[in-house]
Write a protein that holds these residues in place. Sequence first.
Motif, PDB file in Angstrom:
ATOM      1  N   LEU A  78     -28.204  -3.616-177.183  1.00 55.23           N
ATOM      2  CA  LEU A  78     -27.660  -4.385-176.063  1.00 55.23           C
ATOM      3  C   LEU A  78     -27.261  -5.802-176.471  1.00 55.23           C
ATOM      4  O   LEU A  78     -26.129  -6.220-176.227  1.00 55.23           O
ATOM      5  CB  LEU A  78     -28.672  -4.446-174.908  1.00 55.23           C
ATOM      6  CG  LEU A  78     -28.218  -5.247-173.689  1.00 55.23           C
ATOM      7  CD1 LEU A  78     -27.035  -4.574-173.009  1.00 55.23           C
ATOM      8  CD2 LEU A  78     -29.359  -5.440-172.711  1.00 55.23           C
ATOM      9  N   TYR A  79     -28.166  -6.541-177.074  1.00 53.94           N
ATOM     10  CA  TYR A  79     -27.886  -7.951-177.353  1.00 53.94           C
ATOM     11  C   TYR A  79     -26.803  -8.155-178.415  1.00 53.94           C
ATOM     12  O   TYR A  79     -25.963  -9.048-178.262  1.00 53.94           O
ATOM     13  CB  TYR A  79     -29.181  -8.709-177.641  1.00 53.94           C
ATOM     14  CG  TYR A  79     -30.008  -8.789-176.365  1.00 53.94           C
ATOM     15  CD1 TYR A  79     -29.586  -9.595-175.305  1.00 53.94           C
ATOM     16  CD2 TYR A  79     -31.139  -8.014-176.179  1.00 53.94           C
ATOM     17  CE1 TYR A  79     -30.292  -9.646-174.120  1.00 53.94           C
ATOM     18  CE2 TYR A  79     -31.850  -8.059-174.991  1.00 53.94           C
ATOM     19  CZ  TYR A  79     -31.425  -8.870-173.962  1.00 53.94           C
ATOM     20  OH  TYR A  79     -32.114  -8.913-172.777  1.00 53.94           O
ATOM     21  N   PRO A  80     -26.731  -7.332-179.464  1.00 52.81           N
ATOM     22  CA  PRO A  80     -25.576  -7.456-180.358  1.00 52.81           C
ATOM     23  C   PRO A  80     -24.245  -7.158-179.635  1.00 52.81           C
ATOM     24  O   PRO A  80     -23.238  -7.811-179.900  1.00 52.81           O
ATOM     25  CB  PRO A  80     -25.858  -6.434-181.462  1.00 52.81           C
ATOM     26  CG  PRO A  80     -27.338  -6.331-181.493  1.00 52.81           C
ATOM     27  CD  PRO A  80     -27.760  -6.459-180.045  1.00 52.81           C
ATOM     28  N   ALA A  81     -24.256  -6.184-178.726  1.00 54.08           N
ATOM     29  CA  ALA A  81     -23.039  -5.879-177.958  1.00 54.08           C
ATOM     30  C   ALA A  81     -22.654  -7.081-177.093  1.00 54.08           C
ATOM     31  O   ALA A  81     -21.475  -7.458-177.024  1.00 54.08           O
ATOM     32  CB  ALA A  81     -23.251  -4.641-177.093  1.00 54.08           C
ATOM     33  N   ILE A  82     -23.634  -7.702-176.453  1.00 59.47           N
ATOM     34  CA  ILE A  82     -23.363  -8.896-175.641  1.00 59.47           C
ATOM     35  C   ILE A  82     -22.785 -10.005-176.520  1.00 59.47           C
ATOM     36  O   ILE A  82     -21.804 -10.652-176.150  1.00 59.47           O
ATOM     37  CB  ILE A  82     -24.639  -9.365-174.912  1.00 59.47           C
ATOM     38  CG1 ILE A  82     -24.997  -8.388-173.786  1.00 59.47           C
ATOM     39  CG2 ILE A  82     -24.476 -10.784-174.373  1.00 59.47           C
ATOM     40  CD1 ILE A  82     -26.347  -8.629-173.142  1.00 59.47           C
ATOM     41  N   ASN A  83     -23.375 -10.229-177.690  1.00 57.55           N
ATOM     42  CA  ASN A  83     -22.882 -11.281-178.590  1.00 57.55           C
ATOM     43  C   ASN A  83     -21.457 -11.008-179.059  1.00 57.55           C
ATOM     44  O   ASN A  83     -20.642 -11.932-179.141  1.00 57.55           O
ATOM     45  CB  ASN A  83     -23.833 -11.466-179.768  1.00 57.55           C
ATOM     46  CG  ASN A  83     -25.120 -12.153-179.342  1.00 57.55           C
ATOM     47  OD1 ASN A  83     -25.128 -12.976-178.428  1.00 57.55           O
ATOM     48  ND2 ASN A  83     -26.216 -11.805-179.992  1.00 57.55           N
TER      49      ASN A  83
END
Length: 197
Positions: A39-44
């Motif tokens: 999730l967080y790499p996708a958000i970044n």
Amino acid sequence: MLEVAILGFLADGPLHGYELRRRVAQLSGYTRPVSDGSLYPAINRMLKRGLLDRRVEPGSAAVQRHVLSLTDAGRAELLQRLRKPADHEITDAGRFFTILAFLSLLPDLADQHAVLRRRLEFLEEPASFFYQGERPLRAQEIADPYRRGMLRIARATSHAERAWLHEVLATEADGAGGQAPPARKPGAEEQRYSRYR
């Protein structure tokens, strides 16, 4: 589909990262768990592409909380992904349900129905989990009770989805404001050539 889910939930309004993660996890269910590592790499990546905006606001116990929101570019990306889903986003039920969860964000009913027609065309192609050569096997042709059960469950699910799609698409013929006619029963030809026979 993770990106579509992120964009779709943020189209409803800004969310804290934790709340966004919770909503995405609820949508994807147990079959496709969402980890922080995805999730967080996708958000970044989406922040770098200008699809999302992040601002910091004070939280409890002096911990800052990040609030994510959709940019105009993010909204345009979401609408494009909903308007023209990839083939695998139509054929894979989990991916299609993600598209379906946000399809009403498309402002044009004709665009919504074009996506639904693609799914219906896919569901009406003959298919099976088991084949004899190139021919899909029907449930009654399979001796194994569990394999037969797989086909019966898939056939019932496919039948229900096709009936719903026919019902929704019938509203287009009647006009957007009209009442949908009752779901029609598939004829013998449809039963013969429908998914998961």
